[in-house]
Design an enzyme around this catalytic site. Structure first.
Site, PDB file in Angstrom:
ATOM      1  N   GLY A 345       0.600  -0.973   0.000  1.00  0.00           N
ATOM      2  CA  GLY A 345       0.000   0.000   0.000  1.00  0.00           C
ATOM      3  C   GLY A 345       0.764   1.238   0.000  1.00  0.00           C
ATOM      4  O   GLY A 345       1.147   2.184   0.654  1.00  0.00           O
ATOM      5  N   THR A 346       1.575   2.411  -1.076  1.00  0.00           N
ATOM      6  CA  THR A 346       2.428   3.433  -1.673  1.00  0.00           C
ATOM      7  C   THR A 346       1.669   4.281  -2.685  1.00  0.00           C
ATOM      8  O   THR A 346       0.793   3.778  -3.368  1.00  0.00           O
ATOM      9  CB  THR A 346       3.600   2.726  -2.393  1.00  0.00           C
ATOM     10  OG1 THR A 346       4.283   1.943  -1.428  1.00  0.00           O
ATOM     11  CG2 THR A 346       4.530   3.686  -3.058  1.00  0.00           C
ATOM     12  N   VAL A 347       2.035   5.580  -2.798  1.00  0.00           N
ATOM     13  CA  VAL A 347       1.487   6.403  -3.871  1.00  0.00           C
ATOM     14  C   VAL A 347       2.628   6.867  -4.751  1.00  0.00           C
ATOM     15  O   VAL A 347       3.696   7.244  -4.276  1.00  0.00           O
ATOM     16  CB  VAL A 347       0.687   7.618  -3.357  1.00  0.00           C
ATOM     17  CG1 VAL A 347      -0.580   7.158  -2.658  1.00  0.00           C
ATOM     18  CG2 VAL A 347       1.512   8.515  -2.439  1.00  0.00           C
ATOM     19  N   SER A 364       5.235   6.763   0.706  1.00  0.00           N
ATOM     20  CA  SER A 364       4.512   5.576   1.146  1.00  0.00           C
ATOM     21  C   SER A 364       4.543   5.402   2.649  1.00  0.00           C
ATOM     22  O   SER A 364       5.469   5.846   3.326  1.00  0.00           O
ATOM     23  CB  SER A 364       5.149   4.340   0.499  1.00  0.00           C
ATOM     24  OG  SER A 364       4.629   3.145   1.025  1.00  0.00           O
ATOM     25  N   MET A 426       3.349   1.640  -8.309  1.00  0.00           N
ATOM     26  CA  MET A 426       3.319   1.440  -6.861  1.00  0.00           C
ATOM     27  C   MET A 426       2.694   0.094  -6.515  1.00  0.00           C
ATOM     28  O   MET A 426       1.950  -0.484  -7.294  1.00  0.00           O
ATOM     29  CB  MET A 426       2.532   2.565  -6.194  1.00  0.00           C
ATOM     30  CG  MET A 426       1.058   2.604  -6.511  1.00  0.00           C
ATOM     31  SD  MET A 426       0.297   4.091  -5.846  1.00  0.00           S
ATOM     32  CE  MET A 426      -1.434   3.636  -5.891  1.00  0.00           C
TER      33      MET A 426
END
Length: 529
Positions: A345, A346-347, A364, A426
């Protein structure tokens, strides 16, 4: 470059002189607004990133890390704003454990992301730092309707994290996650963002916010001290460059894991993967085998740069990569340990402007909301500490002040020492795998960024199993099985294959316009003007 969508994607690529692509439309628009107000690509990326901590809290937060690759108009520069282990984290601190925890205080490293915002703004930005926070503060204070994929991820996190310190108070409404379309407000986070903006981040590392985080840690089972925050620093780094065809793939050097994508590409070149059709089981078989080898090497050798025993140059040596490629059976799946290179779960988001500046940026909290621990003011802490090893003598063994093996990796392609594409995919260990697939689609098949993203993906999951998207052709799946792969076809709504954002130069000889894409697997948006 092919502009038409060969995979029948519902999204068309965006063509513009200025562009921003991110995983959440409101954040993308914050970046566009920064450009329209006189900012450059870095200002746009920062406005987008800051807004993402509010509108996509399931993937990133104020207690996370960040990395960036910046084409400043003349050269590429790298930024490592990842945090380090608290001073208390000696091997003895974890005595009796065989592996790092997955959530909770014993996974929380010092947040580095805010230091990255400050450094990027000071070195490259044109707009006042505080102006970059405008949209984020507004959405936190006045609310925004939660988008569908984010609502789904939020709901899935509740049973895992609801009992961690501060999580329920910060991110649940009457004990529940917000639903899609529901208005979400976080006034406490707005106050924190305003404090960071007004003090240009000083409060976060040496002032009021740092003291608040330390006090919270000391009262709820953590071990942070004021020295842990005061000692943090970000670093400007030289990107790792690796040639693939006429292009060069640039990655952040260790402690980042981007080198795994470069290792795999080198193995595939040595194995002459291009002799097989692009969408064939044979080529995907070689990609999977090369990626397994690359992961084996990365997990054995990559650590904080100060404790690497094998230099990156040895892992990327062409003779070494050819020796690894020679181990692959082109018609049968295999198993591979780490190699022994000779040691001498990262953007994710990207932005580009009409001056030629481009930035590939990622931040993230690692797994979803991260550790689940949330300090007062909506500061959700990452669980990057789980990236450490507890094996005695391992180069990535936990130690005070050390950076862990890191999965979040921005990427950048150049051609002839000129920019070609800022991109990223990501999603945990999907990131180097996504880079590999994206590069081969762009370089070998000449697809535009949106089409590169739309193509069906494969993934080696966190336990080593091969999974493919539901859109993967049946003939490819059956071909992989015939070669000995155990293949799981995931449901059509699976979120396990990452999320790509990409901006490429529309023409190789011009800096006048870009072509951008945003992954249909998420709520994101590519936009421009």
């Amino acid at each position: 470059m092919l502009i038409s969508p060969p995979y029948g994607g519902a999204r068309a690529p965006v063509l513009a002189k200025n562009a921003v692509a991110s995983s959440q439309p409101l954040a993308t628009q914050a970046g566009i607004e920064a450009l329209q107000n006189g900012g450059n690509a870095v200002d746009a990326a920062l406005a987008t990133a800051i807004t993402l901590t509010v509108v996509e809290p399931t993937m990133n937060g104020l207690g996370g890390d960040s990395f960036a690759l910046i084409w400043d108009g003349k050269k590429l520069q790298g930024m490592n704003a990842s945090g380090r282990a608290p001073g208390a984290w000696t091997p003895e601190y974890f005595a009796g454990k065989t592996a790092m925890d997955l959530i909770g205080w014993n996974t929380v490293t010092v947040p580095g992301m805010v230091s990255g915002w400050i450094a990027l703004s000071r070195k490259f930005g044109k707009l006042p730092f505080a102006q970059l926070f405008k949209r984020a503060i507004d959405y936190a204070e006045n609310g925004f309707p939660v988008s569908p994929v984010i609502a789904r991820q939020w709901l899935e996190a509740v049973p895992v994290l609801q009992n961690q310190p501060g999580f329920r108070e910060s991110f649940l409404l009457d004990g529940k996650a917000p639903t899609a379309g529901q208005l979400w407000r976080h006034p406490a986070q707005a106050k924190t963002l305003r404090e960071i903006a007004d003090t240009e981040g000083e409060s976060f590392y040496t002032g009021k916010l740092a003291q608040s985080m330390v006090d919270f840690a000391q009262s709820t089972g953590g071990c942070f001290t004021m020295a842990d925050f005061a000692n943090h620093r970000m670093d400007w780094v030289e990107p790792l460059a690796f040639d693939y065809g006429d292009y060069t793939l640039h990655e952040i050097p260790p402690n980042g894991s981007g080198i795994a994508a470069q290792i795999a590409l080198g193995i595939l070149q040595a194995a002459n993967a291009k002799q097989y059709p692009a969408n064939s089981a044979q080529r995907i078989h070689l990609q999977v085998e090369a990626m397994r080898m690359a992961f084996a090497d990365a997990h054995a050798h990559v650590s904080d740069a100060s404790t690497m025993r094998v230099p990156p140059s040895a892992l990327l040596d062409r003779k070494y990569l050819a020796s690894r490629a020679a181990l692959i059976n082109h018609h049968q799946a295999g198993t591979y340990g780490a190699g022994d290179p000779h040691a001498g779960g990262t953007v994710y988001l990207c932005a580009a402007d009409d001056s030629g500046m481009m930035i590939s940026y990622i931040q993230s909290n690692f797994k979803g909301f991260g550790s689940g621990v949330v300090a007062p003011g909506g500061i959700a802490f990452q669980n990057r500490g789980m990236g450490f090893s507890l094996v005695d003598g391992h180069p990535n063994q936990v130690a005070p002040g050390k950076r862990p093996f890191h999965t979040i990796i921005p990427a950048f392609l150049t051609k002839g020492n000129q920019p070609a594409m800022a991109f990223g995919v990501m999603g945990g260990n999907m990131q180097p795998q996504g880079h590999l697939q994206f590069v081969m689609r762009f370089v070998d098949e000449h697809l535009n960024p949106q089409a590169c993203s739309d193509a069906p993906r494969w993934r080696i999951d966190d336990v080593g199993k091969l999974t493919v998207e539901a859109s993967m052709p049946t003939a490819v799946v059956e071909g992989l099985k015939a070669m000995g792969h155990e293949v799981t076809v995931m449901p059509a709504n699976s979120l396990e294959f990452g999320s790509a954002q990409a901006i490429a130069l529309l023409g190789e000889e011009t800096k006048e316009a870009y072509i951008a894409g945003s992954d249909h697997r998420r709520d994101g948006l590519a936009a421009g003007f």
